[in-house]
Design a protein around this motif. Structure first.
Motif, short mmCIF file in Angstrom:
data_model
loop_
_atom_site.label_atom_id
_atom_site.label_comp_id
_atom_site.label_asym_id
_atom_site.label_seq_id
_atom_site.Cartn_x
_atom_site.Cartn_y
_atom_site.Cartn_z
N ASP A 43 10.56 -6.78 2.29
CA ASP A 43 10.31 -7.79 1.25
C ASP A 43 9.22 -8.76 1.70
O ASP A 43 8.34 -9.13 0.90
CB ASP A 43 11.59 -8.55 0.93
N LYS A 82 5.87 -6.91 1.49
CA LYS A 82 5.39 -6.77 0.11
C LYS A 82 4.89 -8.09 -0.45
O LYS A 82 3.89 -8.14 -1.18
CB LYS A 82 6.51 -6.22 -0.77
N PRO A 99 0.65 -7.26 0.14
CA PRO A 99 0.90 -6.18 -0.82
C PRO A 99 -0.08 -5.01 -0.69
O PRO A 99 0.22 -3.91 -1.15
CB PRO A 99 0.75 -6.87 -2.17
N GLU A 100 -1.24 -5.26 -0.06
CA GLU A 100 -2.24 -4.19 0.11
C GLU A 100 -2.18 -3.54 1.49
O GLU A 100 -3.12 -2.84 1.87
CB GLU A 100 -3.65 -4.77 -0.12
N LEU A 141 2.08 0.52 2.68
CA LEU A 141 2.69 0.49 1.36
C LEU A 141 1.91 1.40 0.42
O LEU A 141 0.68 1.35 0.36
CB LEU A 141 2.70 -0.94 0.80
N GLY A 164 2.08 2.24 -3.48
CA GLY A 164 2.71 1.95 -4.77
C GLY A 164 3.95 1.09 -4.64
O GLY A 164 4.89 1.25 -5.42
N GLY A 165 3.95 0.22 -3.65
CA GLY A 165 5.09 -0.64 -3.42
C GLY A 165 6.18 -0.03 -2.57
O GLY A 165 7.14 -0.72 -2.22
N GLU A 166 6.04 1.25 -2.23
CA GLU A 166 7.03 1.93 -1.40
C GLU A 166 6.52 2.05 0.04
O GLU A 166 5.32 2.28 0.26
CB GLU A 166 7.33 3.33 -1.95
#
Length: 328
Positions: free
Chosen positions: A234, A237, A241-242, A246, A248-250
């Motif tokens: 968490d 992310k 986030p980039e 990661l 696609g968020g996974e």
């Protein structure tokens, strides 16, 4: 002229230069000796300058140039690529003259000597990854620059020292990332998680924090600690986030386990958990040897294997067994 002869001549010249000792006239006055040392420094003859500065300090310890000679000696050692000697000379000056107006210069050259110590002659011509080398000198340099900026925040050398500290902090953080990756690769997941947490706690503001969170996430994933994994994921992310880990968020696991390990294996590093009980009289080492033999046997070409089988079917005498077939 062949290259090997040129290298031999260069080596001999270097040995001769190192072995030669400057003879200093004992009748030189303090002013003359200092002037000659300054001339040598200006002409980049640092070895000669070092000898004259040392002679100046020993002959005139209370003269007008004694303290300046100590400062010049720090610089001469640094320029002659003798970082340990430069740091020792700087330490001596700081100890003898803690309130000197130029003591910040001694701190600066001391930090600069450690900074350049890792960037030796080879690394100046060959592109080496400094983040994978022993960080001892980098850590010393960071601490020495930190002393300069805390003791003399208005020093003319403080801005450069702060810039170098940013670089060194990023380098030290990147080294910790390499260490965490190494632990993941070796399946030392507890050590990897601790290293990732150390990065996050001690190197805030560096690009390595995202990597530290990724190391923690993967280590906790392999350890089966889902709550800690989710907390680290968490944070990753939300703040990065980039990040490459990661997709696609996974989260993408970098080092996949070849087989599932039980909780006992994970918590005891495999000491008390084996895939299957060993047969009586066998050890893991003996099983490995047998497996290697079987693998080698399977690798024998078919036509050669048929010939060997034909030979084995022949009746062998006791003499053949004793001599391994050498005299058959």
């Amino acid at each position: 002229m062949p290259v090997n002869k040129l290298l031999l001549i260069a080596a001999l010249a270097l040995i001769a230069a190192c072995s030669s000792k400057t003879v200093i006239d004992e009748n030189l006055t303090e002013n003359e000796l200092y002037a000659q040392a300054q001339e040598d420094l200006g002409s980049s003859r640092y070895s000669t300058a070092i000898e004259k500065l040392k002679a100046l300090e020993s002959r005139y310890p209370f003269g007008r140039y004694a303290e300046q000679a100590q400062l010049e000696l720090i610089y001469a050692y640094f320029k002659s690529v003798e970082p340990e000697a430069a740091r020792a000379a700087a330490d001596r000056f700081i100890r003898l003259h803690p309130q000197h107006p130029s003591v910040d210069y001694a701190y600066y050259i001391k930090g600069l000597s450690s900074f350049e110590q890792d960037r030796g002659l080879i690394s100046r011509f060959i592109p080496l990854d400094m983040t994978k080398r022993d960080p001892g000198a980098a850590r010393d340099s960071f601490n020495e620059f930190a002393q300069l900026t805390s003791r003399s925040p208005n020093s003319r050398y403080a801005p450069d020292a702060k810039a170098r500290m940013i670089y060194l902090r990023n380098l030290l953080a990147a080294y910790e990332v390499h260490a965490g990756d190494y632990y993941l690769k070796r399946k030392a997941y507890v050590a990897a998680a601790n290293r990732g947490r150390y990065i996050v706690e001690n190197f805030q503001g560096t690009p390595a924090v995202g990597d530290g969170l990724a190391i923690m996430t993967e280590a906790y994933h392999h350890l089966g600690m889902q709550d800690l994994k989710q907390t680290s994921l968490d944070a990753l992310k939300l703040n990065y986030p980039e990040h490459p880990s990661l997709d696609g968020g996974e989260f993408k696991v970098t080092y996949k386990q070849k087989e599932e390990r039980s909780w006992l294996y994970r918590n005891t590093v495999g000491l008390f958990d084996n895939a299957a009980p060993l047969p009586p009289g066998q050890t893991r080492a003996s099983q490995d040897v047998i497996q290697q033999y079987e693998d080698a046997e399977e690798a024998i070409p078919g036509e050669l294997k048929e010939g060997l089988q034909g030979e084995e079917e022949k009746e062998r005498s006791w003499f053949s067994y004793l001599t391994f077939g050498l005299f058959d």
